[in-house]
Write an enzyme that holds these catalytic residues in place. Structure first.
Site, PDB file in Angstrom:
ATOM      1  N   MET A 118       0.848  -1.189   0.000  1.00 20.76           N
ATOM      2  CA  MET A 118       0.000   0.000   0.000  1.00 20.76           C
ATOM      3  C   MET A 118       0.889   1.245   0.000  1.00 20.76           C
ATOM      4  SD  MET A 118      -3.190  -0.934   2.487  1.00 20.76           S
ATOM      5  CE  MET A 118      -4.067   0.571   2.057  1.00 20.76           C
ATOM      6  N   LYS A 169       1.228   2.285  -6.933  1.00 25.72           N
ATOM      7  CA  LYS A 169       0.702   1.416  -7.991  1.00 25.72           C
ATOM      8  C   LYS A 169      -0.339   2.145  -8.831  1.00 25.72           C
ATOM      9  CE  LYS A 169      -0.834  -1.597  -5.052  1.00 25.72           C
ATOM     10  NZ  LYS A 169      -0.420  -0.873  -3.834  1.00 25.72           N
ATOM     11  N   THR A 170      -1.303   2.771  -8.157  1.00 22.30           N
ATOM     12  CA  THR A 170      -2.373   3.460  -8.877  1.00 22.30           C
ATOM     13  C   THR A 170      -1.823   4.646  -9.663  1.00 22.30           C
ATOM     14  OG1 THR A 170      -3.991   2.748  -7.232  1.00 22.30           O
ATOM     15  CG2 THR A 170      -4.619   4.605  -8.624  1.00 22.30           C
ATOM     16  N   ASP A 221      -7.373  -1.866 -11.646  1.00 20.83           N
ATOM     17  CA  ASP A 221      -6.789  -1.473 -10.358  1.00 20.83           C
ATOM     18  C   ASP A 221      -7.334  -2.371  -9.252  1.00 20.83           C
ATOM     19  OD1 ASP A 221      -5.010  -0.044  -8.827  1.00 20.83           O
ATOM     20  OD2 ASP A 221      -6.382   1.620  -8.419  1.00 20.83           O
ATOM     21  N   GLU A 222      -6.586  -2.480  -8.176  1.00 22.74           N
ATOM     22  CA  GLU A 222      -6.944  -3.363  -7.039  1.00 22.74           C
ATOM     23  C   GLU A 222      -7.188  -4.787  -7.538  1.00 22.74           C
ATOM     24  OE1 GLU A 222      -6.464  -2.205  -4.146  1.00 22.74           O
ATOM     25  OE2 GLU A 222      -6.734  -0.038  -4.299  1.00 22.74           O
ATOM     26  N   ALA A 223      -6.323  -5.246  -8.420  1.00 26.00           N
ATOM     27  CA  ALA A 223      -6.482  -6.560  -9.051  1.00 26.00           C
ATOM     28  C   ALA A 223      -6.516  -7.707  -8.037  1.00 26.00           C
ATOM     29  CB  ALA A 223      -5.350  -6.789 -10.049  1.00 26.00           C
ATOM     30  N   CYS A 234       9.086   3.254   4.330  1.00 21.52           N
ATOM     31  CA  CYS A 234       8.724   2.742   5.652  1.00 21.52           C
ATOM     32  C   CYS A 234       8.480   3.911   6.599  1.00 21.52           C
ATOM     33  CB  CYS A 234       9.830   1.841   6.196  1.00 21.52           C
ATOM     34  SG  CYS A 234       9.499   1.273   7.876  1.00 21.52           S
ATOM     35  N   CYS A 278       9.088  -1.563   6.070  1.00 19.74           N
ATOM     36  CA  CYS A 278      10.156  -2.392   5.503  1.00 19.74           C
ATOM     37  C   CYS A 278      10.116  -3.772   6.161  1.00 19.74           C
ATOM     38  CB  CYS A 278      11.512  -1.741   5.738  1.00 19.74           C
ATOM     39  SG  CYS A 278      11.973  -1.756   7.476  1.00 19.74           S
TER      40      CYS A 278
HETATM   41  P1  ADP Z   1      -1.021   2.574  -4.125  1.00 18.88           P
HETATM   42  O1  ADP Z   1      -1.994   2.484  -5.263  1.00 18.88           O
HETATM   43  O2  ADP Z   1       0.197   1.688  -4.316  1.00 18.88           O
HETATM   44  O3  ADP Z   1      -1.647   2.346  -2.773  1.00 18.88           O
HETATM   45  P2  ADP Z   1      -1.024   5.397  -4.717  1.00 18.88           P
HETATM   46  O4  ADP Z   1      -0.582   5.528  -6.139  1.00 18.88           O
HETATM   47  O5  ADP Z   1      -2.482   5.496  -4.441  1.00 18.88           O
HETATM   48  O6  ADP Z   1      -0.418   4.053  -4.089  1.00 18.88           O
HETATM   49  O7  ADP Z   1      -0.341   6.519  -3.804  1.00 18.88           O
HETATM   50  C1  ADP Z   1       1.033   6.804  -3.837  1.00 18.88           C
HETATM   51  C2  ADP Z   1       1.227   8.107  -3.059  1.00 18.88           C
HETATM   52  O8  ADP Z   1       0.962   7.881  -1.683  1.00 18.88           O
HETATM   53  C3  ADP Z   1       2.629   8.669  -3.044  1.00 18.88           C
HETATM   54  O9  ADP Z   1       2.919   9.423  -4.205  1.00 18.88           O
HETATM   55  C4  ADP Z   1       2.603   9.566  -1.813  1.00 18.88           C
HETATM   56  O10 ADP Z   1       2.074  10.827  -2.133  1.00 18.88           O
HETATM   57  C5  ADP Z   1       1.601   8.897  -0.906  1.00 18.88           C
HETATM   58  N1  ADP Z   1       2.155   8.218   0.282  1.00 18.88           N
HETATM   59  C6  ADP Z   1       1.542   8.165   1.500  1.00 18.88           C
HETATM   60  N2  ADP Z   1       2.271   7.436   2.379  1.00 18.88           N
HETATM   61  C7  ADP Z   1       3.376   7.004   1.717  1.00 18.88           C
HETATM   62  C8  ADP Z   1       4.517   6.186   2.096  1.00 18.88           C
HETATM   63  N3  ADP Z   1       4.661   5.672   3.317  1.00 18.88           N
HETATM   64  N4  ADP Z   1       5.444   5.939   1.136  1.00 18.88           N
HETATM   65  C9  ADP Z   1       5.307   6.470  -0.098  1.00 18.88           C
HETATM   66  N5  ADP Z   1       4.271   7.234  -0.502  1.00 18.88           N
HETATM   67  C10 ADP Z   1       3.304   7.503   0.385  1.00 18.88           C
HETATM   68 MG    MG Z   2      -3.943   1.904  -5.386  1.00 21.94          MG
END
Ligand code: ADP
Ligand code: MG
Length: 182
Positions: free
Chosen positions: A12, A16-17, A82-84, A139, A171
């Site tokens: 998370m 990814k998104t 997304d959220e596959a 982390c 991490c």
């Molecule tokens: P995912 O789809 O993987 O959950 P998103 O693309 O929605 O991720 O969000 C990525 C964004 O989340 C980063 O660009 C940053 O702004 C924010 N963010 C919040 N917490 C963190 C973290 N611990 N590490 C990196 N990015 C983070």
């Molecule tokens: Mg996402």
């Protein structure tokens, strides 16, 4: 027309998104026909849009089963998912069908659940994909590269939709330390 499968995976908050939206926007600029699907289970921000944690968004179609992608997706140049990880185990086969018929499939999802175990159809999808990109968060405990989604909330079901109130990126070391104390 030749198709293939791309997977974007990670914990998370790993982006990814964000990365999915970046690739889809570039396809849009190239005037390609695109469709974005997400599982109906993910209603965190918006019923229809795919939204990243930094508030980028793109219009999507919520569906209940992987199969539902074949009808709309078959006529596209690019299909985004997304959220596959929340899809059923039919997902790899559906993606393969689309790719075989000439569609570029880009699927983003969690590779591991909050216990650090492979999540739903993701491992099988990663196995058959041409390209797998692993992205990383930071982390929140120590600032290292984060590979895990650590659950702060005390719930034990695999699917618990939530945000910074229920999960944090950690991490390997800090994830392990946290799990020991549970
Ligand atoms: P995912 O789809 O993987 O959950 P998103 O693309 O929605 O991720 O969000 C990525 C964004 O989340 C980063 O660009 C940053 O702004 C924010 N963010 C919040 N917490 C963190 C973290 N611990 N590490 C990196 N990015 C983070
Ligand atoms: Mg996402």
């Amino acid at each position: 027309k030749r198709g293939w499968i791309e997977v974007i995976c990670g914990s998370m908050f790993s982006g990814k998104t964000e990365e999915l939206i970046r690739r889809l926007n570039r396809a849009k600029i190239a005037k390609q026909k695109i469709e974005i699907f997400k599982p109906t289970i993910d209603k965190r921000y918006h019923e229809e849009d795919v939204v990243s944690h930094n508030a980028n968004s793109i219009r999507s179609t919520p569906i209940g089963f992987a199969q539902d992608m074949l009808l709309l997706g078959g006529s596209c140049d690019v299909v985004g998912i997304d959220e596959a990880q929340f899809f059923d185990e039919g997902l790899p086969e559906v993606c393969a069908k689309l790719a075989n018929s000439g569609v570029r499939v880009i699927a983003a999802g969690l590779d591991m659940d909050y216990l650090g175990k492979p999540f739903g159809p993701m491992p099988a999808l990663m196995a058959v994909a041409e390209y797998v990109t692993k992205v990383h968060a930071v982390c929140v405990q120590c600032g290292d590269i984060a590979n895990y989604s650590y659950r702060i909330a005390a719930d034990e079901k695999q699917v618990l939709l939530g945000e910074t109130d229920s999960y944090e990126a950690r991490c390997r070391h800090c994830f392990k330390e946290g799990m020991k104390r549970k």
